[in-house]
Design a protein around this motif. Structure first.
Motif, PDB file in Angstrom:
ATOM      1  N   ARG A 114       7.290 -14.889  18.593  1.00  0.00           N
ATOM      2  CA  ARG A 114       6.033 -14.181  18.370  1.00  0.00           C
ATOM      3  C   ARG A 114       6.292 -12.683  18.444  1.00  0.00           C
ATOM      4  NH1 ARG A 114       1.456 -17.005  22.256  1.00  0.00           N
ATOM      5  NH2 ARG A 114       0.431 -18.245  20.665  1.00  0.00           N
ATOM      6  N   MET A 115       5.507 -11.929  17.685  1.00  0.00           N
ATOM      7  CA  MET A 115       5.652 -10.474  17.687  1.00  0.00           C
ATOM      8  C   MET A 115       4.285  -9.840  17.513  1.00  0.00           C
ATOM      9  SD  MET A 115       7.952  -8.165  15.093  1.00  0.00           S
ATOM     10  CE  MET A 115       8.286  -6.433  15.436  1.00  0.00           C
ATOM     11  N   MET A 116       4.038  -8.745  18.223  1.00  0.00           N
ATOM     12  CA  MET A 116       2.796  -7.998  18.042  1.00  0.00           C
ATOM     13  C   MET A 116       3.117  -6.514  17.932  1.00  0.00           C
ATOM     14  SD  MET A 116      -0.770  -7.943  20.219  1.00  0.00           S
ATOM     15  CE  MET A 116      -1.381  -9.429  19.443  1.00  0.00           C
ATOM     16  N   ILE A 117       2.475  -5.876  16.965  1.00  0.00           N
ATOM     17  CA  ILE A 117       2.720  -4.463  16.696  1.00  0.00           C
ATOM     18  C   ILE A 117       1.479  -3.648  17.041  1.00  0.00           C
ATOM     19  CG2 ILE A 117       3.380  -2.767  14.946  1.00  0.00           C
ATOM     20  CD1 ILE A 117       4.685  -5.070  13.392  1.00  0.00           C
ATOM     21  N   TRP A 118       1.673  -2.605  17.824  1.00  0.00           N
ATOM     22  CA  TRP A 118       0.620  -1.664  18.177  1.00  0.00           C
ATOM     23  C   TRP A 118       0.643  -0.475  17.198  1.00  0.00           C
ATOM     24  CZ3 TRP A 118       1.643  -5.349  21.481  1.00  0.00           C
ATOM     25  CH2 TRP A 118       0.761  -5.654  22.510  1.00  0.00           C
ATOM     26  N   ASN A 119      -0.540   0.090  16.926  1.00  0.00           N
ATOM     27  CA  ASN A 119      -0.673   1.326  16.138  1.00  0.00           C
ATOM     28  C   ASN A 119       0.036   1.216  14.797  1.00  0.00           C
ATOM     29  OD1 ASN A 119      -1.850   2.317  18.531  1.00  0.00           O
ATOM     30  ND2 ASN A 119       0.105   3.118  19.240  1.00  0.00           N
ATOM     31  N   VAL A 120      -0.225   0.108  14.082  1.00  0.00           N
ATOM     32  CA  VAL A 120       0.513  -0.155  12.851  1.00  0.00           C
ATOM     33  C   VAL A 120       0.225   0.875  11.767  1.00  0.00           C
ATOM     34  CG1 VAL A 120      -1.242  -1.683  11.847  1.00  0.00           C
ATOM     35  CG2 VAL A 120       1.195  -2.013  11.274  1.00  0.00           C
ATOM     36  N   THR A 121      -0.938   1.487  11.758  1.00  0.00           N
ATOM     37  CA  THR A 121      -1.259   2.502  10.750  1.00  0.00           C
ATOM     38  C   THR A 121      -1.184   3.916  11.305  1.00  0.00           C
ATOM     39  OG1 THR A 121      -3.622   2.248  11.233  1.00  0.00           O
ATOM     40  CG2 THR A 121      -2.731   0.950   9.411  1.00  0.00           C
ATOM     41  N   GLY A 122      -0.581   4.061  12.470  1.00  0.00           N
ATOM     42  CA  GLY A 122      -0.467   5.379  13.068  1.00  0.00           C
ATOM     43  C   GLY A 122      -1.592   5.684  14.026  1.00  0.00           C
ATOM     44  N   LEU A 123      -1.592   6.892  14.544  1.00  0.00           N
ATOM     45  CA  LEU A 123      -2.584   7.336  15.521  1.00  0.00           C
ATOM     46  C   LEU A 123      -3.447   8.452  14.949  1.00  0.00           C
ATOM     47  CD1 LEU A 123      -0.318   7.445  18.696  1.00  0.00           C
ATOM     48  CD2 LEU A 123      -2.160   5.823  18.265  1.00  0.00           C
ATOM     49  N   TYR A 124      -4.624   8.609  15.534  1.00  0.00           N
ATOM     50  CA  TYR A 124      -5.469   9.745  15.186  1.00  0.00           C
ATOM     51  C   TYR A 124      -4.856  11.017  15.774  1.00  0.00           C
ATOM     52  CZ  TYR A 124      -8.954   6.043  14.398  1.00  0.00           C
ATOM     53  OH  TYR A 124      -9.618   4.919  13.975  1.00  0.00           O
ATOM     54  N   ARG A 125      -4.901  12.088  15.019  1.00  0.00           N
ATOM     55  CA  ARG A 125      -4.346  13.346  15.515  1.00  0.00           C
ATOM     56  C   ARG A 125      -5.439  14.301  15.983  1.00  0.00           C
ATOM     57  NH1 ARG A 125      -0.638  17.726  12.169  1.00  0.00           N
ATOM     58  NH2 ARG A 125       0.097  18.888  13.997  1.00  0.00           N
ATOM     59  N   LYS A 126      -6.539  14.391  15.221  1.00  0.00           N
ATOM     60  CA  LYS A 126      -7.628  15.295  15.591  1.00  0.00           C
ATOM     61  C   LYS A 126      -8.408  14.772  16.791  1.00  0.00           C
ATOM     62  CE  LYS A 126      -8.430  17.012  10.874  1.00  0.00           C
ATOM     63  NZ  LYS A 126      -9.410  17.089   9.765  1.00  0.00           N
ATOM     64  N   HIS A 127      -8.615  13.492  16.809  1.00  0.00           N
ATOM     65  CA  HIS A 127      -9.429  12.872  17.868  1.00  0.00           C
ATOM     66  C   HIS A 127      -8.551  11.891  18.644  1.00  0.00           C
ATOM     67  CE1 HIS A 127     -12.251  14.122  14.682  1.00  0.00           C
ATOM     68  NE2 HIS A 127     -13.027  14.458  15.681  1.00  0.00           N
ATOM     69  N   ARG A 128      -7.613  12.435  19.389  1.00  0.00           N
ATOM     70  CA  ARG A 128      -6.671  11.585  20.109  1.00  0.00           C
ATOM     71  C   ARG A 128      -7.367  10.707  21.140  1.00  0.00           C
ATOM     72  NH1 ARG A 128      -1.068  15.019  21.060  1.00  0.00           N
ATOM     73  NH2 ARG A 128      -1.028  16.036  19.022  1.00  0.00           N
ATOM     74  N   GLY A 129      -8.479  11.191  21.680  1.00  0.00           N
ATOM     75  CA  GLY A 129      -9.203  10.395  22.672  1.00  0.00           C
ATOM     76  C   GLY A 129      -9.822   9.149  22.086  1.00  0.00           C
ATOM     77  N   ALA A 130      -9.942   9.089  20.750  1.00  0.00           N
ATOM     78  CA  ALA A 130     -10.540   7.926  20.095  1.00  0.00           C
ATOM     79  C   ALA A 130      -9.513   6.850  19.770  1.00  0.00           C
ATOM     80  CB  ALA A 130     -11.247   8.343  18.807  1.00  0.00           C
ATOM     81  N   SER A 131      -8.227   7.133  19.984  1.00  0.00           N
ATOM     82  CA  SER A 131      -7.201   6.115  19.753  1.00  0.00           C
ATOM     83  C   SER A 131      -7.340   5.059  20.848  1.00  0.00           C
ATOM     84  CB  SER A 131      -5.819   6.760  19.786  1.00  0.00           C
ATOM     85  OG  SER A 131      -5.604   7.511  18.599  1.00  0.00           O
ATOM     86  N   MET A 132      -7.012   3.788  20.658  1.00  0.00           N
ATOM     87  CA  MET A 132      -6.114   3.345  19.607  1.00  0.00           C
ATOM     88  C   MET A 132      -6.838   3.197  18.259  1.00  0.00           C
ATOM     89  SD  MET A 132      -3.928   0.590  21.745  1.00  0.00           S
ATOM     90  CE  MET A 132      -2.869   1.146  23.078  1.00  0.00           C
ATOM     91  N   THR A 133      -6.052   3.219  17.172  1.00  0.00           N
ATOM     92  CA  THR A 133      -6.614   3.253  15.839  1.00  0.00           C
ATOM     93  C   THR A 133      -7.306   1.952  15.472  1.00  0.00           C
ATOM     94  OG1 THR A 133      -4.802   4.720  15.221  1.00  0.00           O
ATOM     95  CG2 THR A 133      -6.076   3.750  13.435  1.00  0.00           C
ATOM     96  N   TRP A 134      -8.520   2.075  14.917  1.00  0.00           N
ATOM     97  CA  TRP A 134      -9.301   0.905  14.514  1.00  0.00           C
ATOM     98  C   TRP A 134      -8.849   0.373  13.159  1.00  0.00           C
ATOM     99  CZ3 TRP A 134     -13.213  -0.612  10.932  1.00  0.00           C
ATOM    100  CH2 TRP A 134     -13.965  -1.744  11.325  1.00  0.00           C
TER     101      TRP A 134
END
Length: 551
Positions: A309-329
């Motif tokens: 089994r494998m799970m990937i976090w933040n597959v489309t990258g992170l928010y840069r302007k609103h870092r507090g809103a990460s993790m990416t939806w």
């Protein structure tokens, strides 16, 4: 003084329970007597085991002060008793509900253990110099796994649980303890809880409207420590009748966890913070090379180490302007051109292992990538559900069968700042719609699923909060899956040793193992397969069919 006496004899002969140590109880039967005693028009409970007084009357009444009218009826059961509460506001104005308490438990503080309910029901040692209260009080279902308390000392355990119609009443419950030095007794405390502004606040009791009625049932049971969960047999039966069993098939296959992007790498040259060496062929960035060579990478880095089994976090990258809103939806709709051009490579990898992705703040619909706008998903709003489907539809077609639901609120009321719906909404509407649309998809609730949500999705916890087998969850919800995050901390390799990993697998957990690329560890397939065979036998007795490899 009015006294009602009911006697119950605990024989255990022929009793079948889902507890590994039940035989220890059968060899040591108990003679239990329960009484409801009234003093100054207030009810008190007394309970004796083999003529020894375990719960003394006259110390703490069964409910606290309130302008409500409270009636308590006692029902004897083999384990002890049920206390049926009827709380009525007979005034013409709103009134706060009273606390429901079981006091007078005659056990010393030193050497006792109490039940801790944060994410996992387990024992917590109590020392004389420590406070007897749990930190900040525990709130069900917002913070705890189940509305239960308990005290153990010597060869006896006293456990209590609160049963009520959570889905209809939609209120939280605080569970707490108190210890009286003057007479050496414990009090188990349950109180209704209003929505707090944040988790550091202690919520007050719910206000009952004029003419409104609440009904609760409080169980009090005793057991030997080797089979302590059997004290909660009434709660197990109530839970099963109310919520049913699991809607998934249990697997102990550990999960290889990997991050495709990290905040420390956000820059003008890397606006989404993609890592180099954790995707594709293990050498490049996803926004530069996509998934090229990903199947070979999975074979070498994941499968050759024993993971399936494998799970990937933040597959489309992170928010840069609103870092507090990460993790990416946006995990399905914001794949880069390079990722989309090579998605067939991703699908090939998903045929080799069960592939999962982590969905940032899953129940908070995004108003656009890195816009900072969020709102709580409304399952009755077609636009909100279509937004969810836009994220998951393409992933499902590419073979993703495991989704981590980040920051999912569990309380009976909406989450903090209103950007997450209540756990009841997730249970009744949102998750069932997703499970119906995506057959065979499994979901994992973070930061921790309470018992009723655990029927629909895997639970999440951290290794330090799971110091042994998850006995209570196994008892009330056979076949449950509990994921435990484990990672290396600094130079402490022991926190992620192969010995530790295998111990958790034998306990029945599904491990989520982080940073295996930086700190290589492998898992023993024989240990996994041996444990899974044991699980398969259990699932067969529960009437669960093993899913096909394509599901």
């Amino acid at each position: 003084m009015e006294t009602i006496t009911i006697r119950a004899f605990w024989t255990w002969l022929g009793m079948i329970v889902l507890c590994l140590h039940a035989a220890a109880v059968q060899d040591n039967p108990m003679d239990i007597a329960v009484r409801l005693v009234r003093q100054n028009n207030l009810p008190y409970l007394t309970l004796t085991v083999d003529d020894e007084e375990v719960i003394r009357p006259g110390i703490t009444p069964l409910y606290g002060e309130s302008d409500c009218t409270v009636e308590v009826k006692l029902e004897a059961i083999p384990e002890g008793c049920l206390l049926h509460y009827t709380v009525v506001n007979q005034t013409d104005k709103p009134v706060k509900t009273p606390a429901m308490t079981v006091g007078g438990i005659a056990m010393p503080r030193d050497g006792s253990r109490i039940i801790e309910t944060w994410q996992n029901v387990r024992f917590q040692d109590v020392k004389g110099s420590q406070s007897t209260r749990l930190p900040g009080r525990r709130i069900y279902p917002a913070m705890t796994y189940a509305p239960v308390t308990g005290v153990h000392h010597g060869d006896l355990f006293v456990g209590s649980a609160l049963m009520y119609k959570l889905l209809e009443m939609q209120i939280d419950i605080t569970v707490d303890y108190d210890y009286r030095e003057q007479d050496g007794t414990w009090t188990l405390i349950y109180n209704t809880a209003v929505a707090a502004k944040n988790y550091t606040e202690v919520p007050g009791p719910v206000t009952l409207a004029a003419g409104e009625t609440y009904r609760f049932t409080l169980s009090v049971g005793v057991a030997r420590p080797t089979a302590w969960v059997t004290a909660y047999r009434p709660y197990r039966d109530f839970f099963s009748a109310t919520y049913g069993g699991t809607s998934y098939y249990k697997s102990v296959e550990p999960i290889y966890a990997q991050a495709a992007s990290v905040g420390t790498l956000l820059s003008d040259n890397n606006p989404r913070g993609f890592t180099r060496g954790s995707a594709g062929d293990g050498e490049g960035r996803l926004d530069e090379e996509g998934w090229t060579g990903f199947p070979e990478y999975v074979k070498k880095q994941v499968m050759d180490r024993g993971f399936r089994r494998m799970m990937i976090w933040n597959v489309t990258g992170l928010y840069r302007k609103h870092r507090g809103a990460s993790m990416t939806w946006e995990i399905g709709s914001e794949w880069t051109e390079e990722m989309l051009a090579t998605k067939d490579e991703f699908s090939k990898a998903a045929e080799l292992v069960e592939m999962g992705l982590w969905w940032g703040r899953a129940t908070a619909v995004s108003g656009g990538f890195d816009t900072g706008r969020r709102h709580a998903v409304n399952p009755d709003n077609p636009k909100d559900m279509q937004a969810c489907y836009r994220e998951l539809d393409p992933l499902y077609r590419m073979g993703v069968r495991l989704i981590g639901l980040d920051a999912t609120h569990r309380g009976a009321y909406p989450g903090m700042k209103g950007w997450t719906p209540s756990g009841i909404t997730v249970y009744r509407e949102w998750l069932p719609k997703l499970k119906q649309r995506y057959p065979g998809m499994r979901f994992l609730i973070e930061p921790a699923a309470p018992d009723f949500l655990h029927t629909l999705a895997y639970a999440w916890s951290r290794a330090p909060l799971c110091p042994g087998p998850r006995t209570f969850a196994d008892y009330i919800l056979p076949g449950q899956v509990s994921c435990v995050a484990i990672r290396r901390k600094g130079r402490n390799r022991a926190s992620m040793s192969e010995e530790t990993i295998h111990r958790y697998i034998k306990w029945g957990y599904t491990l989520v193992v982080f940073w295996t690329g930086m700190y290589p560890v492998s898992v023993d397939r024989e240990i996994i397969e041996e444990k899974q065979q044991e699980i398969d036998r259990l699932m067969k007795t529960l009437g669960k069919k093993k899913p096909r490899a394509t599901e």
